[in-house]
Scaffold this motif. Sequence first.
Motif, PDB file in Angstrom:
ATOM      1  N   GLY A   4     -21.382 -27.801  -8.729  1.00 34.24           N
ATOM      2  CA  GLY A   4     -22.659 -28.075  -8.093  1.00 34.24           C
ATOM      3  C   GLY A   4     -23.342 -29.297  -8.673  1.00 34.24           C
ATOM      4  N   SER A   5     -24.647 -29.410  -8.408  1.00 32.86           N
ATOM      5  CA  SER A   5     -25.383 -30.643  -8.690  1.00 32.86           C
ATOM      6  C   SER A   5     -26.167 -30.615  -9.988  1.00 32.86           C
ATOM      7  N   GLY A   6     -26.285 -29.454 -10.622  1.00 37.03           N
ATOM      8  CA  GLY A   6     -27.009 -29.393 -11.881  1.00 37.03           C
ATOM      9  C   GLY A   6     -28.425 -29.935 -11.771  1.00 37.03           C
ATOM     10  N   GLU A   7     -28.806 -30.798 -12.712  1.00 39.75           N
ATOM     11  CA  GLU A   7     -30.154 -31.370 -12.731  1.00 39.75           C
ATOM     12  C   GLU A   7     -30.219 -32.735 -12.050  1.00 39.75           C
ATOM     13  N   LEU A   8     -29.148 -33.130 -11.344  1.00 42.60           N
ATOM     14  CA  LEU A   8     -29.066 -34.491 -10.826  1.00 42.60           C
ATOM     15  C   LEU A   8     -29.661 -34.669  -9.429  1.00 42.60           C
ATOM     16  N   PHE A   9     -29.957 -33.570  -8.712  1.00 46.23           N
ATOM     17  CA  PHE A   9     -30.477 -33.679  -7.350  1.00 46.23           C
ATOM     18  C   PHE A   9     -31.888 -33.120  -7.206  1.00 46.23           C
ATOM     19  N   GLY A  10     -32.554 -32.812  -8.306  1.00 50.28           N
ATOM     20  CA  GLY A  10     -33.876 -32.230  -8.199  1.00 50.28           C
ATOM     21  C   GLY A  10     -33.813 -30.713  -8.135  1.00 50.28           C
ATOM     22  N   ASN A  11     -34.991 -30.070  -7.955  1.00 53.43           N
ATOM     23  CA  ASN A  11     -35.056 -28.617  -8.093  1.00 53.43           C
ATOM     24  C   ASN A  11     -34.807 -27.848  -6.808  1.00 53.43           C
ATOM     25  N   ARG A  12     -34.450 -28.524  -5.722  1.00 49.86           N
ATOM     26  CA  ARG A  12     -34.149 -27.794  -4.491  1.00 49.86           C
ATOM     27  C   ARG A  12     -32.707 -27.298  -4.474  1.00 49.86           C
ATOM     28  N   VAL A  13     -31.896 -27.828  -5.378  1.00 53.28           N
ATOM     29  CA  VAL A  13     -30.527 -27.345  -5.540  1.00 53.28           C
ATOM     30  C   VAL A  13     -30.287 -27.148  -7.037  1.00 53.28           C
ATOM     31  N   GLY A  14     -29.035 -27.074  -7.458  1.00 57.61           N
ATOM     32  CA  GLY A  14     -28.769 -26.825  -8.864  1.00 57.61           C
ATOM     33  C   GLY A  14     -28.915 -25.364  -9.229  1.00 57.61           C
ATOM     34  N   ARG A  15     -28.569 -24.468  -8.296  1.00 56.61           N
ATOM     35  CA  ARG A  15     -28.770 -23.040  -8.502  1.00 56.61           C
ATOM     36  C   ARG A  15     -27.476 -22.320  -8.896  1.00 56.61           C
ATOM     37  N   LEU A  16     -26.462 -23.068  -9.279  1.00 58.77           N
ATOM     38  CA  LEU A  16     -25.179 -22.438  -9.608  1.00 58.77           C
ATOM     39  C   LEU A  16     -25.323 -21.388 -10.699  1.00 58.77           C
ATOM     40  N   GLN A  17     -26.111 -21.673 -11.742  1.00 66.12           N
ATOM     41  CA  GLN A  17     -26.222 -20.725 -12.839  1.00 66.12           C
ATOM     42  C   GLN A  17     -26.856 -19.402 -12.391  1.00 66.12           C
ATOM     43  N   GLU A  18     -27.811 -19.469 -11.459  1.00 68.29           N
ATOM     44  CA  GLU A  18     -28.380 -18.240 -10.897  1.00 68.29           C
ATOM     45  C   GLU A  18     -27.308 -17.435 -10.188  1.00 68.29           C
ATOM     46  N   SER A  19     -26.496 -18.113  -9.384  1.00 72.68           N
ATOM     47  CA  SER A  19     -25.455 -17.421  -8.635  1.00 72.68           C
ATOM     48  C   SER A  19     -24.377 -16.880  -9.563  1.00 72.68           C
ATOM     49  N   LEU A  20     -24.039 -17.663 -10.594  1.00 67.01           N
ATOM     50  CA  LEU A  20     -23.023 -17.212 -11.548  1.00 67.01           C
ATOM     51  C   LEU A  20     -23.522 -15.965 -12.287  1.00 67.01           C
ATOM     52  N   ALA A  21     -24.804 -15.956 -12.656  1.00 70.95           N
ATOM     53  CA  ALA A  21     -25.371 -14.781 -13.323  1.00 70.95           C
ATOM     54  C   ALA A  21     -25.351 -13.573 -12.400  1.00 70.95           C
ATOM     55  N   ALA A  22     -25.643 -13.802 -11.113  1.00 67.22           N
ATOM     56  CA  ALA A  22     -25.595 -12.697 -10.152  1.00 67.22           C
ATOM     57  C   ALA A  22     -24.188 -12.130 -10.022  1.00 67.22           C
ATOM     58  N   ALA A  23     -23.189 -12.972 -10.278  1.00 66.33           N
ATOM     59  CA  ALA A  23     -21.799 -12.523 -10.244  1.00 66.33           C
ATOM     60  C   ALA A  23     -21.379 -11.870 -11.548  1.00 66.33           C
ATOM     61  N   GLY A  24     -22.275 -11.846 -12.534  1.00 67.17           N
ATOM     62  CA  GLY A  24     -21.999 -11.182 -13.795  1.00 67.17           C
ATOM     63  C   GLY A  24     -21.158 -11.988 -14.762  1.00 67.17           C
ATOM     64  N   VAL A  25     -21.226 -13.323 -14.668  1.00 66.39           N
ATOM     65  CA  VAL A  25     -20.400 -14.188 -15.521  1.00 66.39           C
ATOM     66  C   VAL A  25     -21.298 -15.188 -16.243  1.00 66.39           C
ATOM     67  N   ARG A  26     -21.067 -15.349 -17.545  1.00 61.59           N
ATOM     68  CA  ARG A  26     -21.796 -16.325 -18.347  1.00 61.59           C
ATOM     69  C   ARG A  26     -21.030 -17.646 -18.411  1.00 61.59           C
ATOM     70  N   PRO A  27     -21.724 -18.758 -18.612  1.00 57.36           N
ATOM     71  CA  PRO A  27     -21.033 -20.047 -18.719  1.00 57.36           C
ATOM     72  C   PRO A  27     -19.970 -20.080 -19.812  1.00 57.36           C
ATOM     73  N   ASP A  28     -20.223 -19.396 -20.943  1.00 57.54           N
ATOM     74  CA  ASP A  28     -19.254 -19.436 -22.036  1.00 57.54           C
ATOM     75  C   ASP A  28     -18.025 -18.567 -21.782  1.00 57.54           C
ATOM     76  N   GLN A  29     -17.982 -17.911 -20.623  1.00 60.93           N
ATOM     77  CA  GLN A  29     -16.811 -17.128 -20.245  1.00 60.93           C
ATOM     78  C   GLN A  29     -15.864 -17.900 -19.325  1.00 60.93           C
ATOM     79  N   ILE A  30     -16.242 -19.117 -18.970  1.00 60.04           N
ATOM     80  CA  ILE A  30     -15.401 -19.939 -18.102  1.00 60.04           C
ATOM     81  C   ILE A  30     -14.344 -20.656 -18.947  1.00 60.04           C
ATOM     82  N   ASP A  31     -13.070 -20.473 -18.565  1.00 62.12           N
ATOM     83  CA  ASP A  31     -11.959 -21.064 -19.317  1.00 62.12           C
ATOM     84  C   ASP A  31     -11.571 -22.452 -18.817  1.00 62.12           C
TER      85      ASP A  31
END
Length: 328
Positions: free
Chosen positions: A108-135
């Motif tokens: 996704g876009s992270g902090e590079l497109f402003g606050n209307r996007v960059g919601r990947l971390q919210e969705s990843l948390a909803a899926a029950g996965v933390r960033p440090d669990q990504i291989d």
Amino acid sequence: MKSHRIQSSIVGLTLVTAAFTSPAATSHAQPASVEQLPGVYRFALGDAKITALSDGTIDLDLHQLLRGVTPDRLDALLRQDFLEDPVRTSINAFLVETGKRRVLVDTGSGELFGNRVGRLQESLAAAGVRPDQIDDILITHVHIDHVGGLAHGGKAVFTKATIHVGKPDLAFYFYPAASSRAHGDAESSASAVKVLKPYANLGRIKPFSGSEEIFPGMTGTIRPGHTPGSAFYTLESQGRKIVFIGDSIHSLAQLTDPSITIAFDTDSKLAEGVRTQAFADFASHRTLIAAPHLPFPGIGHIRQAGQGYTWVPVGYDDRPLTPLPLED
């Protein structure tokens, strides 16, 4: 000709940023505010579990961005899909979980497109996965809406992940020769350095060329055109297959007419050729595909329709998933 294509790319990248505030994007009466919940859709494919993750949506002014189509014809194509310009467009990423690893396809876009996007971390948390669990993270190409989520505040978000990316994209965006730094896509180059450098410092970038096995069951294949190192990723498990196709398509209008290109392409002719060949193959073999910019979850099939194709999104399924459990 190459110079012209590169200039088209930077114009397109400027336009997509402007889409947030352009008059065309705000000229219609605004409906009541609705806050969307984190976007997650998961399904099993053989022994793997796949989760589509929404990073949010943006308005794209396709009159400015698409090439090879008149505004009147484009409006007619959009009406067929009950759309009008500007088109609200998804930014999707995908999580693949197998018995041995957790893998992201794009960030996704992270902090590079402003606050209307960059919601990947919210969705990843909803899926029950933390960033440090990504291989592993598989980058389809080095544009800011696909790599932006890699870093925040100059630091790696996915602290244990190895980044897999097409070698030609690294050469073009991250390690350009001094003589070619003004190659016309300076915005993407600056962004690539910003988000990839933390991983380069850790020795966690693993480029590939041609077609290579990334890990058992997952193959990366360079399909240049949209960018020099654009890649498809193909996952096969228990006789089933899905292809993550990156930005070979941005709009449903490109299904009806695959010759329509977009300003973001560094080589529009190559990009058109990739799309034409891939769509014919996907339709012929009934291949399941995952697309970052088709309406969330961006999973489905394409079907031949006259000289073009139509999109058949995956059907909703809430049955319990039965892939192999993930090992710790």
